[in-house]
Design a protein around this motif. Structure first.
Motif, PDB file in Angstrom:
ATOM      1  N   ARG A  46       0.979  -1.258  -0.287  1.00 23.97           N
ATOM      2  CA  ARG A  46      -0.269  -0.334  -0.285  1.00 23.97           C
ATOM      3  C   ARG A  46       0.921   1.376   0.122  1.00 23.97           C
ATOM      4  N   GLU A  47       1.736   1.065   0.702  1.00 26.34           N
ATOM      5  CA  GLU A  47       3.129   2.430   1.077  1.00 26.34           C
ATOM      6  C   GLU A  47       3.606   2.606  -0.524  1.00 26.34           C
ATOM      7  N   ARG A  68       3.602   5.830  -2.713  1.00 31.39           N
ATOM      8  CA  ARG A  68       4.109   6.326  -3.827  1.00 31.39           C
ATOM      9  C   ARG A  68       3.751   6.849  -4.860  1.00 31.39           C
ATOM     10  N   THR A  69       4.051   5.650  -5.643  1.00 38.15           N
ATOM     11  CA  THR A  69       3.783   5.985  -6.989  1.00 38.15           C
ATOM     12  C   THR A  69       2.460   6.709  -7.638  1.00 38.15           C
ATOM     13  N   MET A  74      -4.848   8.859  -8.635  1.00 35.34           N
ATOM     14  CA  MET A  74      -4.693   9.567  -6.835  1.00 35.34           C
ATOM     15  C   MET A  74      -5.902   8.722  -6.669  1.00 35.34           C
ATOM     16  N   THR A  75      -7.222   8.748  -6.715  1.00 36.72           N
ATOM     17  CA  THR A  75      -8.184   8.322  -5.970  1.00 36.72           C
ATOM     18  C   THR A  75      -8.243   7.503  -4.743  1.00 36.72           C
ATOM     19  N   VAL A  76      -7.667   6.182  -5.842  1.00 31.61           N
ATOM     20  CA  VAL A  76      -6.623   4.858  -5.099  1.00 31.61           C
ATOM     21  C   VAL A  76      -6.796   5.277  -4.074  1.00 31.61           C
ATOM     22  N   LEU A 122      -8.074  -2.754  -2.727  1.00 27.55           N
ATOM     23  CA  LEU A 122      -7.808  -1.620  -1.661  1.00 27.55           C
ATOM     24  C   LEU A 122      -8.920  -0.830  -1.470  1.00 27.55           C
ATOM     25  N   THR A 123      -9.867  -0.922  -2.604  1.00 28.01           N
ATOM     26  CA  THR A 123     -10.786   0.310  -2.087  1.00 28.01           C
ATOM     27  C   THR A 123     -12.023  -0.374  -2.376  1.00 28.01           C
ATOM     28  N   GLY A 124     -13.684   0.488  -2.367  1.00 33.77           N
ATOM     29  CA  GLY A 124     -14.672   0.371  -2.561  1.00 33.77           C
ATOM     30  C   GLY A 124     -14.905   0.292  -4.366  1.00 33.77           C
TER      31      GLY A 124
END
Length: 344
Positions: A4-5, A9-10, A43-45, A316-318
């Motif tokens: 996730r880190e 960074r990406t 970037m939203t992720v 990672l997200t919905g």
């Protein structure tokens, strides 16, 4: 896999190339709506709220009255003025993705008129057979042909637009009809599209965009697997060059994940990590005969594809299922078409 880190960074490497006006450019310097939106989704992720909002402000500021965006903008000025249909359609994917990640209904409501105008522009370029031509030029003339990759992405855009419309209480049944007709053409009428078969995107995009699933999807991917996949490196951008590209590799991983083939998806995702730079950005590609990065650039859209693939594989997200869920629930046989029904 990446952590996730590393995802954050990406995403920060994408934010670092964002222009002051909110546009996210290609390495050459211009901005197009499709790649810009893909970068906003990434970037939203990662939760980078401010650059995402700036990016949607950029879209709103450059949308034209007909719902389209210029094909290329440089420093806010259109250098190619035609409006691509797949660029316009992708805004619905971006906004639905943003809602799935954040749950911010007010944001979706504020940007809904932008998506509505864009998808109406797209639907207006659909032919009687069902394909959607690739652009309307600067003089308002519709193109004479359609592109398979572009129409596959448009299919996902229409499906996401229908979901967003229903969520906001403003149903748009003509978009669903347009998506059904387009899905049928993508699955059953290859003659409807210009021949770009040397490009790997034309191979996997009907699966990625949701128009082709089930047995037909498996058969299609297996048929050209050896042509495009280079074990340990990723997939070729074009069939006739010793050149693998990161974005295409991640998109194929997303297509495989959508079919439930998470094993091969994860393998491909791991294979392309040789393109990762120490700052979290990604080289666009690798010419494996000359053993050089080609082109010699690190692109925001490649970084974005990496993040979207990481989200799909790691949940990672919905919005991790946004490519899995792009397909229609049932096959549709348009009235008057005498061919076999599309596979599902």
């Amino acid at each position: 896999m990446i952590s996730r880190e590393q995802v954050v960074r990406t995403a920060e490497s994408i934010a670092a190339i964002q222009r002051e006006d909110g546009g996210v450019p290609w390495p050459e310097g211009h901005v197009d709506a499709w790649n810009h939106i893909e970068c906003l989704m990434a970037m939203t992720v990662a939760g980078l709220d401010e650059p995402v909002r700036k990016g949607y402000d950029w879209l709103a500021g450059h949308q034209r009255d007909d719902g389209s965006w210029p094909m290329k903008l440089l420093d806010g000025v259109a250098i190619e003025a035609g409006g691509e249909s797949n660029h316009a359609a992708y805004v619905a994917v971006g906004l639905w993705h943003h809602f799935l990640v954040t749950g911010e209904r007010s944001f979706a409501e504020r940007r809904w008129p932008m998506a509505k105008a864009a998808l109406d522009y797209v639907a207006g370029l659909q032919t009687e057979r069902g394909e959607i031509v690739w652009e309307r030029d600067a003089h308002g003339q519709a193109a004479a042909y359609a592109l398979l990759t572009g129409c596959s992405s448009i299919h996902q855009g229409l499906r996401c637009g229908v979901l967003l419309a229903d969520e906001l209480g403003d149903p748009q049944p003509h978009w669903e009809l347009a998506a059904d007709r387009l899905a049928h053409v993508l699955a059953a009428h290859p003659e409807a599209f210009a021949d770009k078969s040397r490009f790997s995107m034309d191979w996997y995009y009907p699966v990625l965009g949701g128009a082709v699933r089930g047995a037909q999807a498996w058969e299609s991917l297996e048929r050209e697997w050896a042509t495009f996949v280079v074990p340990g490196l990723g997939i070729r951008c074009v069939s006739d060059q010793p050149w693998v590209t990161g974005a295409e590799t991640c998109e194929l991983a997303l297509a495989l994940d959508a079919l439930g083939d998470r094993g091969r998806a994860a393998t491909l995702f791991g294979d392309m990590q040789h393109l990762r730079h120490e700052d979290g950005s990604y080289w666009t590609g690798w010419q494996f005969a000359n053993r050089k990065h080609f082109p010699h650039e690190r692109s925001g859209y490649t970084a974005a594809a990496v993040i979207l693939a990481a989200d799909a594989l790691d949940g990672l997200t919905g919005a991790s299922g946004i490519f899995r869920d792009a397909a229609a629930l049932t096959a549709v046989q348009p009235e008057g078409c005498g061919c076999a029904p599309a596979h599902r």
